[in-house]
Scaffold this motif. Sequence first.
Motif, PDB file in Angstrom:
ATOM      1  N   GLY A   1      32.162  48.648  46.956  1.00 35.07           N
ATOM      2  CA  GLY A   1      33.087  47.122  46.955  1.00 35.07           C
ATOM      3  C   GLY A   1      32.855  46.311  45.369  1.00 35.07           C
ATOM      4  N   ARG A   2      32.132  46.923  44.667  1.00 37.88           N
ATOM      5  CA  ARG A   2      31.775  46.291  43.466  1.00 37.88           C
ATOM      6  C   ARG A   2      32.213  47.148  42.228  1.00 37.88           C
ATOM      7  NH1 ARG A   2      30.306  40.787  43.794  1.00 37.88           N
ATOM      8  NH2 ARG A   2      29.752  40.306  45.916  1.00 37.88           N
ATOM      9  N   ILE A   3      32.646  46.726  41.077  1.00 34.16           N
ATOM     10  CA  ILE A   3      32.651  47.366  39.902  1.00 34.16           C
ATOM     11  C   ILE A   3      31.411  47.968  39.687  1.00 34.16           C
ATOM     12  CG2 ILE A   3      33.407  47.501  37.509  1.00 34.16           C
ATOM     13  CD1 ILE A   3      35.616  46.817  39.350  1.00 34.16           C
ATOM     14  N   ASP A   4      31.162  49.288  39.492  1.00 33.78           N
ATOM     15  CA  ASP A   4      29.566  49.789  39.168  1.00 33.78           C
ATOM     16  C   ASP A   4      29.397  50.169  37.842  1.00 33.78           C
ATOM     17  OD1 ASP A   4      27.161  50.377  40.794  1.00 33.78           O
ATOM     18  OD2 ASP A   4      27.614  52.278  39.650  1.00 33.78           O
ATOM     19  N   LYS A   5      30.412  50.394  37.006  1.00 33.86           N
ATOM     20  CA  LYS A   5      30.351  50.997  35.724  1.00 33.86           C
ATOM     21  C   LYS A   5      31.476  51.103  34.929  1.00 33.86           C
ATOM     22  CE  LYS A   5      27.365  54.477  35.481  1.00 33.86           C
ATOM     23  NZ  LYS A   5      26.882  56.165  35.503  1.00 33.86           N
ATOM     24  N   ILE A   6      31.863  50.690  33.936  1.00 33.36           N
ATOM     25  CA  ILE A   6      32.766  50.805  32.985  1.00 33.36           C
ATOM     26  C   ILE A   6      32.586  51.658  31.760  1.00 33.36           C
ATOM     27  CG2 ILE A   6      34.478  49.490  31.584  1.00 33.36           C
ATOM     28  CD1 ILE A   6      33.846  47.135  33.717  1.00 33.36           C
TER      29      ILE A   6
ATOM     30  N   LYS B   1      31.329  42.580  39.675  1.00 33.57           N
ATOM     31  CA  LYS B   1      32.221  41.765  40.081  1.00 33.57           C
ATOM     32  C   LYS B   1      32.963  42.596  41.359  1.00 33.57           C
ATOM     33  CE  LYS B   1      32.685  38.649  36.580  1.00 33.57           C
ATOM     34  NZ  LYS B   1      32.767  37.223  36.917  1.00 33.57           N
ATOM     35  N   ARG B   2      33.313  41.695  42.244  1.00 34.30           N
ATOM     36  CA  ARG B   2      34.116  42.754  43.338  1.00 34.30           C
ATOM     37  C   ARG B   2      35.375  43.490  42.773  1.00 34.30           C
ATOM     38  NH1 ARG B   2      34.047  40.315  48.418  1.00 34.30           N
ATOM     39  NH2 ARG B   2      32.656  38.571  48.569  1.00 34.30           N
TER      40      ARG B   2
END
Length: 450
Positions: A55-60, A413-414
């Motif tokens: 449910g979250r942004i884990d990696k960019i 973030k979500r």
Amino acid sequence: MFLRLTLVLAGMGSGLVARAQQPSVVQTVLLRDVRLIDGTGAGPREHVSLLMRNGRIDKIGGTEMAAPKNAVVRELVGKTVMPGLISAHSHLGLIVDDAESSATGYTRENVTAQLNQFERYGVTTIMSLGVNRDLVYELKKEQHEGKLGGATIFTAGRGIGVPGGAPGLPAAPDQIYRPATVDQARMDVDELAEHHADIVKVWVDSGHGTMPEMPEPMYRAVIEEAHKKHLRVAAHVYALEDAKRLVADGVDVLAHSVRDQLVDDAFVRAMKQRGVWYVPTFTVDESFVVYAERPAFMQTVFFEEAAGPKLMAKFNASEYDDKVNQDPQTEQHRKDFALGQQNLKRVFEGGVHVGFGTDSGALPGRIPGFAEHRELELMVQAGLTPMQAITAATGDNAKLLHVADRGTIAVGKRADLLVLDADPLSDIRNTQRIVAVYHDGLSVADLPGK
Ligand SMILES: [Zn+2]
């Protein structure tokens, strides 16, 4: 574009879904090679890969990012990703059958259908800014426990007007506070605080002298009591003089445009100095008149799906145009809209915090989901760049709501985001070209029953 959208929307339906009952829907998804608009106002980044997990942004990272085992990988070259939209001014349960205002509309079935519509149009968070029955607190709790889907609810609960005054909407007696005295108004604020409402709403408007207006001592007391309880206050407003008094008395958000006259420098300075948020809601004024003008957008699947067949039939009836054109208020609405647009430019250039909202759900023509995309277009028409409008509706609106976990796309973030078929920075209407919506990392199209 329409074919794709039809498929996406047709696949979503509007069923109520209890997330907790879904088998293993929490998944790891890698979106590869997108243009990223992150909601902070920073320029777009090309060839970005995004990993969503739990449910979250884990990696960019870049296109070389490796997909973890079991991740769903979506190759999205040429697509744009932006944060899910946040509306800081919407309503729930005031419309029945998509087409009529009703005091009996605030039911679980009706409200959840509207939450689902917001969500599948990419509005992943809404502030239901008043005229809520206490059911809203239950629904909010169920969302928190993962038992209920749809756009995430923030709420002002009932909100506070005066007897016989604004809002002039059909509503049940347990949907709005109408205190007759300052002491009663303070008690209503205390009750909102006990319910853990997210904000307090007041209506300050005489409807061009046709209704009693909340007197200043009452809204001053509401603001004071709310701040004592660590709640902020958002005001329905129309006239500049009311807006000035509200700002001087410590209001936190003006939830509509000032529309009776051009704002002056003193007002803009006071707004800026006190850090008051300004939410234009052009949809309010436009929705009274625009459908009788038969704009091209009414022919799109994107609009028709949101409006629903009953409202479309109402708009398409021959007497609809006559009714609008003969309404003595129509000219006033056009003037209000034009002044509102000029005032947004003034407050924005004066450095005031500008948020984003529509008043969607308050009346049938303010269509949940569609209204938010149209509002972006109207903010650009008023003189903001597409990036500025998007930032108001995402990163800045999260600041308005005091929520740090959404509104921008950053690690932790979500995972609330839209995948778009074309770049909204070159044409803001491209926010309507939705390929996918993710809410808390789940594809809205993939949710069972949607
Ligand atoms: Zn409203």
